[in-house]
Scaffold this motif. Structure first.
Motif, mmCIF file in Angstrom:
data_model
loop_
_atom_site.group_PDB
_atom_site.id
_atom_site.type_symbol
_atom_site.label_atom_id
_atom_site.label_comp_id
_atom_site.label_asym_id
_atom_site.label_seq_id
_atom_site.Cartn_x
_atom_site.Cartn_y
_atom_site.Cartn_z
ATOM 1 N N HIS A 84 0.854 -1.193 0.000
ATOM 2 C CA HIS A 84 0.000 0.000 0.000
ATOM 3 C C HIS A 84 0.886 1.238 0.000
ATOM 4 O O HIS A 84 1.903 1.263 0.689
ATOM 5 C CB HIS A 84 -0.885 -0.017 1.254
ATOM 6 N N PRO A 85 0.576 2.284 -0.747
ATOM 7 C CA PRO A 85 -0.628 2.491 -1.572
ATOM 8 C C PRO A 85 -0.423 2.171 -3.043
ATOM 9 O O PRO A 85 -1.312 2.409 -3.847
ATOM 10 C CB PRO A 85 -0.874 3.980 -1.394
ATOM 11 N N GLU A 110 -4.766 -2.179 -9.652
ATOM 12 C CA GLU A 110 -5.368 -0.857 -9.832
ATOM 13 C C GLU A 110 -6.636 -0.713 -9.003
ATOM 14 O O GLU A 110 -6.860 0.316 -8.370
ATOM 15 C CB GLU A 110 -5.677 -0.623 -11.315
ATOM 16 N N THR A 111 -7.470 -1.771 -9.028
ATOM 17 C CA THR A 111 -8.694 -1.768 -8.227
ATOM 18 C C THR A 111 -8.887 -3.141 -7.611
ATOM 19 O O THR A 111 -8.360 -4.153 -8.096
ATOM 20 C CB THR A 111 -9.941 -1.441 -9.071
ATOM 21 N N LEU A 115 -12.992 -0.827 -6.155
ATOM 22 C CA LEU A 115 -12.445 0.322 -5.426
ATOM 23 C C LEU A 115 -10.990 0.527 -5.829
ATOM 24 O O LEU A 115 -10.200 -0.427 -5.861
ATOM 25 C CB LEU A 115 -12.527 0.086 -3.919
ATOM 26 N N ALA A 116 -10.637 1.770 -6.129
ATOM 27 C CA ALA A 116 -9.251 2.087 -6.472
ATOM 28 C C ALA A 116 -8.355 1.832 -5.265
ATOM 29 O O ALA A 116 -8.706 2.203 -4.133
ATOM 30 C CB ALA A 116 -9.135 3.531 -6.929
ATOM 31 N N SER A 118 -5.784 3.273 -4.398
ATOM 32 C CA SER A 118 -5.353 4.539 -3.789
ATOM 33 C C SER A 118 -6.370 5.085 -2.794
ATOM 34 O O SER A 118 -6.036 5.944 -1.974
ATOM 35 C CB SER A 118 -5.085 5.580 -4.875
ATOM 36 N N THR A 119 -7.620 4.599 -2.849
ATOM 37 C CA THR A 119 -8.653 5.094 -1.926
ATOM 38 C C THR A 119 -8.746 4.261 -0.653
ATOM 39 O O THR A 119 -9.482 4.630 0.260
ATOM 40 C CB THR A 119 -10.026 5.106 -2.610
ATOM 41 N N LEU A 120 -8.007 3.160 -0.595
ATOM 42 C CA LEU A 120 -8.088 2.256 0.546
ATOM 43 C C LEU A 120 -6.981 2.544 1.549
ATOM 44 O O LEU A 120 -5.888 2.967 1.174
ATOM 45 C CB LEU A 120 -7.969 0.800 0.081
ATOM 46 N N THR A 121 -7.272 2.299 2.819
ATOM 47 C CA THR A 121 -6.212 2.310 3.820
ATOM 48 C C THR A 121 -5.434 1.002 3.720
ATOM 49 O O THR A 121 -5.867 0.042 3.067
ATOM 50 C CB THR A 121 -6.776 2.435 5.240
ATOM 51 N N GLU A 124 -7.567 -1.776 5.057
ATOM 52 C CA GLU A 124 -8.657 -2.130 4.140
ATOM 53 C C GLU A 124 -8.149 -2.985 2.985
ATOM 54 O O GLU A 124 -8.813 -3.940 2.572
ATOM 55 C CB GLU A 124 -9.335 -0.861 3.619
#
Length: 382
Positions: A84-85, A110-111, A115-116, A118-121, A124
């Motif tokens: 991550h990320p 990528e997803t 969900l992308a 980059s949007t996840l912790t 997550e």
């Protein structure tokens, strides 16, 4: 409800964070989730929620089937780990659905499930990769079009084998991946000693211990594996309010004081021809749990330096509580300590930060390995 209350009693009595939690509020919330529960299985979501509310990022709940597989050294997951990320794949487990789908180390997610990345912790992303199924879009590391892959969890062996080889300048390289399951414990440590022995036929003046893909598992085979290089005596410890235990290595045996079931012994152990050599320890974000404890076994040791990236951040000890139906609570009950007694509950920061290039691990152009070799050559006592 008896089942749930027994689980909550165990959590409240033994959690390393027991003095920091509002237990009345936690119990009200969790019991409220299970008011309609008629079977133990129907309380599982409530137990998982209780463990999440502890905030230790390491406690876990395993249903009876998953617990049985874990005892056998297996998992049923999609079979990959990513950082991550960036989403770069760092581990693909042999026999997993990820391997069967031709996903490779270095591919970039990528997803996941729409969900992308980059949007996840980080937590997550980790949780999504542990799910029973996942739909991924990923870009191959060699370039080309992004592709869509749907994966379902299948059983695979969690244990991967230690490997190593001599490096130029009378140096040695030992990769210590994760070990799991009682049956695999002793062979794992024995193989590590065999690898060390073969490298050390010509006296080795410095060592690299690579923990970058060690995602955790059974700790004591890992400690027995690195014992000849880490050195004899106290290696790590576990501290909780009012309590402390210490783990040791000596003559092929790694054990936790006061715990007969926490021991691994290698009969034909190896003793280094050059004692107390300089050691470079390599870590990454995927280095987690008992992988982090293995890294801690070298903290506070003379002639030691770490390279790479910070670890996942769960250098904490879990104890297993087996519930009446065979389910497990893996509860975080202690913080990890190094041989000096320093306690840790956050990512272990390397002495020298070096960006990892995942497709080059262990190769001649691996930047982390090359940084370690440069340092070893300045420290090695020929």
């Amino acid at each position: 409800m008896i089942y749930l209350n027994e689980a909550l009693d165990c959590i409240q009595q033994h959690s390393v964070r027991r003095e920091l939690i509002d237990w009345s509020a936690l119990r009200r919330l969790v019991i409220g989730m299970a008011t309609e529960a008629k079977t133990p299985a129907e309380t599982y979501p409530a137990i998982r929620r209780a463990l999440e509310l502890l905030g230790d990022r390491h406690s876990m709940f395993l249903d009876p089937e998953t617990a049985r597989m874990r005892m056998e050294g297996k998992l049923s997951r999609i079979g990959l780990q990513a950082v991550h990320p960036t989403g770069v794949v760092g581990v693909v487990y042999p026999g997993s659905s990820a391997e069967q789908a031709a996903i490779h180390v270095g591919d970039r997610l990528e997803t996941i499930n729409g969900l992308a990345i980059s949007t996840l912790t980080q937590d997550e992303l980790y949780a999504a990769l542990q799910g029973p199924q996942a739909t991924l879009t990923l870009t191959p590391f060699e370039g080309g079009l992004t592709r869509l892959v749907s994966l379902k969890a299948v059983p695979f062996a969690l244990t991967r084998q230690p490997r190593g080889y001599p490096l130029a300048g009378a140096l040695g390289y030992l990769e210590v991946p994760n070990a799991a399951g009682l049956e695999a414990s002793k062979p794992f440590a024995m193989l590590a000693h065999q690898v060390i022995r073969e490298i050390d036929q010509t006296p080795t003046v410095g060592w690299v211990i690579d923990l970058r893909t060690n995602t955790g598992g059974a700790l004591y085979p890992m400690l027995a594996a690195v014992g000849p290089i880490a050195g004899e005596g106290e290696l790590i410890g576990f501290v909780a309010p009012g309590e402390k235990q210490v783990a040791y290595y000596r003559e092929g045996r790694a054990w936790l004081e006061g715990a007969e079931n926490a021991t691994v012994e290698v009969e034909e152990w190896h003793t280094l021809k050059r004692p107390t050599p300089p050691v470079a320890v390599l870590t990454s974000q995927l280095t987690a749990s008992s992988g982090e404890f293995t890294a801690l076994a070298f903290r506070g040791r003379q002639y030691t330096r770490s390279f790479g990236e910070p670890t996942r951040g769960v250098p904490t000890g879990n104890d297993v509580k087996v519930l009446t139906d065979g389910a497990w609570i893996g509860l975080t009950t202690a913080l990890g300590t190094d041989r000096t007694g320093q306690a840790y509950d956050a990512p272990l920061l390397p002495d020298e930060l070096v960006t990892i290039e995942w497709t080059r691990l262990g190769s001649a152009d691996d930047p982390v390995l090359q940084a370690a070799i440069r340092w070893l050559r300045t420290e090695a006592r020929f």
